[in-house]
Design a protein around this motif. Structure first.
Motif, PDB file in Angstrom:
ATOM      1  N   GLU A 108       0.792  -1.217   0.000  1.00 21.04           N
ATOM      2  CA  GLU A 108       0.000   0.000   0.000  1.00 21.04           C
ATOM      3  C   GLU A 108       0.832   1.278   0.000  1.00 21.04           C
ATOM      4  O   GLU A 108       0.431   2.285  -0.594  1.00 21.04           O
ATOM      5  CB  GLU A 108      -0.938   0.009   1.221  1.00 21.04           C
ATOM      6  CG  GLU A 108      -2.004  -1.047   1.182  1.00 21.04           C
ATOM      7  CD  GLU A 108      -3.003  -0.813   0.052  1.00 21.04           C
ATOM      8  OE1 GLU A 108      -3.343   0.358  -0.206  1.00 21.04           O
ATOM      9  OE2 GLU A 108      -3.428  -1.796  -0.564  1.00 21.04           O
ATOM     10  N   ALA A 109       1.970   1.268   0.660  1.00 21.19           N
ATOM     11  CA  ALA A 109       2.724   2.509   0.853  1.00 21.19           C
ATOM     12  C   ALA A 109       4.072   2.526   0.149  1.00 21.19           C
ATOM     13  O   ALA A 109       4.464   3.550  -0.418  1.00 21.19           O
ATOM     14  CB  ALA A 109       2.929   2.756   2.351  1.00 21.19           C
ATOM     15  N   LEU A 110       4.786   1.405   0.163  1.00 21.49           N
ATOM     16  CA  LEU A 110       6.150   1.401  -0.370  1.00 21.49           C
ATOM     17  C   LEU A 110       6.188   1.179  -1.878  1.00 21.49           C
ATOM     18  O   LEU A 110       6.841   1.938  -2.605  1.00 21.49           O
ATOM     19  CB  LEU A 110       6.975   0.338   0.349  1.00 21.49           C
ATOM     20  CG  LEU A 110       8.443   0.207  -0.073  1.00 21.49           C
ATOM     21  CD1 LEU A 110       9.169   1.531   0.134  1.00 21.49           C
ATOM     22  CD2 LEU A 110       9.126  -0.909   0.714  1.00 21.49           C
ATOM     23  N   ALA A 111       5.513   0.146  -2.357  1.00 25.31           N
ATOM     24  CA  ALA A 111       5.576  -0.180  -3.787  1.00 25.31           C
ATOM     25  C   ALA A 111       5.162   0.985  -4.687  1.00 25.31           C
ATOM     26  O   ALA A 111       5.816   1.218  -5.716  1.00 25.31           O
ATOM     27  CB  ALA A 111       4.725  -1.419  -4.071  1.00 25.31           C
ATOM     28  N   PRO A 112       4.113   1.749  -4.347  1.00 29.19           N
ATOM     29  CA  PRO A 112       3.756   2.872  -5.222  1.00 29.19           C
ATOM     30  C   PRO A 112       4.838   3.948  -5.327  1.00 29.19           C
ATOM     31  O   PRO A 112       4.848   4.718  -6.288  1.00 29.19           O
ATOM     32  CB  PRO A 112       2.493   3.445  -4.552  1.00 29.19           C
ATOM     33  CG  PRO A 112       1.913   2.301  -3.791  1.00 29.19           C
ATOM     34  CD  PRO A 112       3.108   1.535  -3.292  1.00 29.19           C
ATOM     35  N   ALA A 113       5.753   4.000  -4.359  1.00 24.30           N
ATOM     36  CA  ALA A 113       6.805   5.019  -4.385  1.00 24.30           C
ATOM     37  C   ALA A 113       8.027   4.583  -5.185  1.00 24.30           C
ATOM     38  O   ALA A 113       8.852   5.421  -5.557  1.00 24.30           O
ATOM     39  CB  ALA A 113       7.233   5.357  -2.954  1.00 24.30           C
ATOM     40  N   LEU A 114       8.149   3.294  -5.460  1.00 28.70           N
ATOM     41  CA  LEU A 114       9.378   2.785  -6.059  1.00 28.70           C
ATOM     42  C   LEU A 114       9.637   3.278  -7.485  1.00 28.70           C
ATOM     43  O   LEU A 114      10.801   3.516  -7.836  1.00 28.70           O
ATOM     44  CB  LEU A 114       9.388   1.255  -6.013  1.00 28.70           C
ATOM     45  CG  LEU A 114       9.425   0.648  -4.607  1.00 28.70           C
ATOM     46  CD1 LEU A 114       9.532  -0.870  -4.694  1.00 28.70           C
ATOM     47  CD2 LEU A 114      10.574   1.227  -3.791  1.00 28.70           C
ATOM     48  N   PRO A 115       8.625   3.423  -8.345  1.00 25.15           N
ATOM     49  CA  PRO A 115       8.937   3.929  -9.695  1.00 25.15           C
ATOM     50  C   PRO A 115       9.649   5.275  -9.679  1.00 25.15           C
ATOM     51  O   PRO A 115      10.579   5.490 -10.464  1.00 25.15           O
ATOM     52  CB  PRO A 115       7.548   4.032 -10.343  1.00 25.15           C
ATOM     53  CG  PRO A 115       6.736   2.991  -9.648  1.00 25.15           C
ATOM     54  CD  PRO A 115       7.215   3.011  -8.223  1.00 25.15           C
ATOM     55  N   GLU A 116       9.242   6.161  -8.789  1.00 26.11           N
ATOM     56  CA  GLU A 116       9.894   7.469  -8.693  1.00 26.11           C
ATOM     57  C   GLU A 116      11.355   7.316  -8.273  1.00 26.11           C
ATOM     58  O   GLU A 116      12.252   7.980  -8.805  1.00 26.11           O
ATOM     59  CB  GLU A 116       9.150   8.357  -7.702  1.00 26.11           C
ATOM     60  CG  GLU A 116       9.758   9.743  -7.547  1.00 26.11           C
ATOM     61  CD  GLU A 116       9.051  10.582  -6.498  1.00 26.11           C
ATOM     62  OE1 GLU A 116       9.564  11.676  -6.166  1.00 26.11           O
ATOM     63  OE2 GLU A 116       7.986  10.152  -5.994  1.00 26.11           O
ATOM     64  N   PHE A 117      11.603   6.421  -7.320  1.00 28.30           N
ATOM     65  CA  PHE A 117      12.983   6.199  -6.856  1.00 28.30           C
ATOM     66  C   PHE A 117      13.832   5.586  -7.961  1.00 28.30           C
ATOM     67  O   PHE A 117      14.963   6.012  -8.196  1.00 28.30           O
ATOM     68  CB  PHE A 117      12.986   5.293  -5.627  1.00 28.30           C
ATOM     69  CG  PHE A 117      14.365   4.932  -5.149  1.00 28.30           C
ATOM     70  CD1 PHE A 117      15.108   5.835  -4.412  1.00 28.30           C
ATOM     71  CD2 PHE A 117      14.920   3.692  -5.447  1.00 28.30           C
ATOM     72  CE1 PHE A 117      16.395   5.528  -3.981  1.00 28.30           C
ATOM     73  CE2 PHE A 117      16.205   3.369  -5.020  1.00 28.30           C
ATOM     74  CZ  PHE A 117      16.932   4.288  -4.287  1.00 28.30           C
ATOM     75  N   MET A 118      13.293   4.586  -8.662  1.00 32.04           N
ATOM     76  CA  MET A 118      14.061   3.917  -9.709  1.00 32.04           C
ATOM     77  C   MET A 118      14.368   4.862 -10.860  1.00 32.04           C
ATOM     78  O   MET A 118      15.423   4.772 -11.484  1.00 32.04           O
ATOM     79  CB  MET A 118      13.288   2.694 -10.219  1.00 32.04           C
ATOM     80  CG  MET A 118      13.051   1.627  -9.161  1.00 32.04           C
ATOM     81  SD  MET A 118      14.589   0.939  -8.499  1.00 32.04           S
ATOM     82  CE  MET A 118      15.211   0.060  -9.927  1.00 32.04           C
ATOM     83  N   GLU A 119      13.462   5.774 -11.149  1.00 26.76           N
ATOM     84  CA  GLU A 119      13.707   6.749 -12.207  1.00 26.76           C
ATOM     85  C   GLU A 119      14.802   7.732 -11.790  1.00 26.76           C
ATOM     86  O   GLU A 119      15.629   8.150 -12.611  1.00 26.76           O
ATOM     87  CB  GLU A 119      12.421   7.507 -12.526  1.00 26.76           C
ATOM     88  CG  GLU A 119      12.568   8.468 -13.704  1.00 26.76           C
ATOM     89  CD  GLU A 119      11.257   9.124 -14.087  1.00 26.76           C
ATOM     90  OE1 GLU A 119      11.275   9.999 -14.960  1.00 26.76           O
ATOM     91  OE2 GLU A 119      10.215   8.754 -13.503  1.00 26.76           O
ATOM     92  N   ALA A 120      14.831   8.083 -10.502  1.00 28.74           N
ATOM     93  CA  ALA A 120      15.834   9.024 -10.012  1.00 28.74           C
ATOM     94  C   ALA A 120      17.216   8.389  -9.921  1.00 28.74           C
ATOM     95  O   ALA A 120      18.225   9.083 -10.060  1.00 28.74           O
ATOM     96  CB  ALA A 120      15.415   9.577  -8.647  1.00 28.74           C
ATOM     97  N   TYR A 121      17.269   7.075  -9.706  1.00 23.58           N
ATOM     98  CA  TYR A 121      18.554   6.391  -9.529  1.00 23.58           C
ATOM     99  C   TYR A 121      18.602   5.153 -10.436  1.00 23.58           C
ATOM    100  O   TYR A 121      18.477   4.012  -9.978  1.00 23.58           O
ATOM    101  CB  TYR A 121      18.760   5.996  -8.062  1.00 23.58           C
ATOM    102  CG  TYR A 121      18.805   7.178  -7.137  1.00 23.58           C
ATOM    103  CD1 TYR A 121      19.955   7.948  -6.999  1.00 23.58           C
ATOM    104  CD2 TYR A 121      17.674   7.555  -6.408  1.00 23.58           C
ATOM    105  CE1 TYR A 121      19.991   9.044  -6.165  1.00 23.58           C
ATOM    106  CE2 TYR A 121      17.702   8.658  -5.561  1.00 23.58           C
ATOM    107  CZ  TYR A 121      18.858   9.394  -5.450  1.00 23.58           C
ATOM    108  OH  TYR A 121      18.893  10.482  -4.615  1.00 23.58           O
ATOM    109  N   PRO A 122      18.790   5.357 -11.724  1.00 22.67           N
ATOM    110  CA  PRO A 122      18.730   4.240 -12.677  1.00 22.67           C
ATOM    111  C   PRO A 122      19.851   3.219 -12.524  1.00 22.67           C
ATOM    112  O   PRO A 122      19.736   2.109 -13.053  1.00 22.67           O
ATOM    113  CB  PRO A 122      18.799   4.951 -14.044  1.00 22.67           C
ATOM    114  CG  PRO A 122      19.481   6.257 -13.759  1.00 22.67           C
ATOM    115  CD  PRO A 122      19.030   6.652 -12.385  1.00 22.67           C
ATOM    116  N   GLU A 123      20.928   3.569 -11.824  1.00 20.39           N
ATOM    117  CA  GLU A 123      22.037   2.622 -11.667  1.00 20.39           C
ATOM    118  C   GLU A 123      21.858   1.704 -10.459  1.00 20.39           C
ATOM    119  O   GLU A 123      22.714   0.866 -10.189  1.00 20.39           O
ATOM    120  CB  GLU A 123      23.363   3.378 -11.552  1.00 20.39           C
ATOM    121  CG  GLU A 123      23.762   4.099 -12.831  1.00 20.39           C
ATOM    122  CD  GLU A 123      25.179   4.628 -12.771  1.00 20.39           C
ATOM    123  OE1 GLU A 123      26.103   3.827 -12.544  1.00 20.39           O
ATOM    124  OE2 GLU A 123      25.360   5.850 -12.925  1.00 20.39           O
TER     125      GLU A 123
END
Length: 308
Positions: A108-123
């Motif tokens: 509910e809380a963590l998974a929805p935030a992950l795309p933003e993090f992965m886009e910010a840190y692609p490596e």
């Protein structure tokens, strides 16, 4: 048991041979000249042979020294490469990040935030594990785990993200049929959806927001569930009343699908913590993820105004 090779002495030998001077090697390595000389002597004693001919005018390698130089240079280069890679990894966010979280919070809380993090840190390559079991960070190789509540191993590094509110909620249809309780003690007579995955599953504690009165109540019900997400359908269908993590129900409350009950009373908040293995330094990938979580959750409607 065979002795560990004297890697430090071999690296110093390589540097002396490379520079052709004890003094220059000592300066470049940041060591005293006596330390460099003793390291070479220690190595020659162990090898039972002379590696370097020393004269007042110059140094020259013996046959044994020439035979061992290539591999000694590789030892020096490999050691320098290892340190450079680790220092770079510690400074630049890259590599695999292994994260464990409770299932409900993760979905509910963590998974929805992950795309933003992965886009910010692609490596960064991220692995997420959702489980209700406490993971062994060190034995299982996890970089961090998100845990709700206390009882965290004190040997780990603990960073508190925020405190999770758990409002008492019910569907309007349930309250129409059974009435609205006026005091926590009345909940003993109500049909309750019981969360079995928390220590306080059937024993609830409330504190009045104004008077400070504390009330304890033992609740019972027809549905017992070990996952908060699985409680939501029954709750919305009017099958009971329960305490729910706010991130699960804030939208339903705003939409009127669920109603706050005993709004003047609160239960002890549950701390949301990130735990990492012991040690002073966190890799860059862990540091930026932790910073991202703090910033992300501070802007969420269900976390605003919550004690950090």
């Amino acid at each position: 048991m065979p002795h560990l090779p004297d890697f430090e002495a071999w690296a110093i030998f390589a540097k002396v041979a490379e520079r052709g001077s004890f003094s220059q090697a000592a300066d470049e390595l940041g060591l005293a000249k006596t330390t460099v000389s003793k390291s070479i002597s220690r190595l020659e004693t162990k090898m039972r042979t002379t590696l370097i001919h020393r004269t007042t005018r110059k140094l020259s390698l013996t046959e044994s020294g020439r035979l061992s130089l290539d591999r000694a240079l590789r030892i020096l280069a490999d050691g320098a490469a290892i340190e450079a890679d680790i220092l770079e990894e510690a400074a630049v966010p890259r590599g695999q990040l292994r994260v464990a979280s409770t299932t409900g919070f993760g979905l509910e809380a963590l998974a929805p935030a992950l795309p933003e993090f992965m886009e910010a840190y692609p490596e960064i390559e991220l692995e997420l594990c959702l489980t209700e079991d406490r993971v062994d960070l060190i034995a299982d190789g996890w970089d961090l785990a998100i845990q709700i509540g206390g009882n965290i191993d004190s040997s780990l590094r603990i960073s508190r993200l925020f405190s999770l509110r758990r409002p008492l909620v019910a569907a309007p249809s349930f309250l129409q049929r059974h009435g609205v309780p006026g005091h926590p003690s009345e909940l003993a007579e109500y049909r309750v959806i019981i969360p079995t995955h928390v220590p306080w599953s059937s024993n609830w504690e409330f504190t009045h927001n104004i008077t400070g009165e504390v009330a304890h109540v033992h609740v019972g019900g027809g549905l017992r569930v070990n996952n908060a997400a699985a409680m939501l359908p029954a709750l919305k269908a009017g099958l009971g009343i329960t305490l729910m993590p706010e991130f699960f129900v804030w939208e339903e409350i705003e939409a009127g699908a669920l109603s706050l009950v005993l709004a003047d009373w609160t239960v002890p908040p549950g701390p949301i913590c990130v735990v990492t293995p012991p040690g002073r330094a966190r890799p860059a990938r862990v540091r930026v993820f932790l910073e991202f979580l703090r910033e992300h959750f501070s802007s969420q409607p269900w976390a605003r105004g919550v004690e950090r």
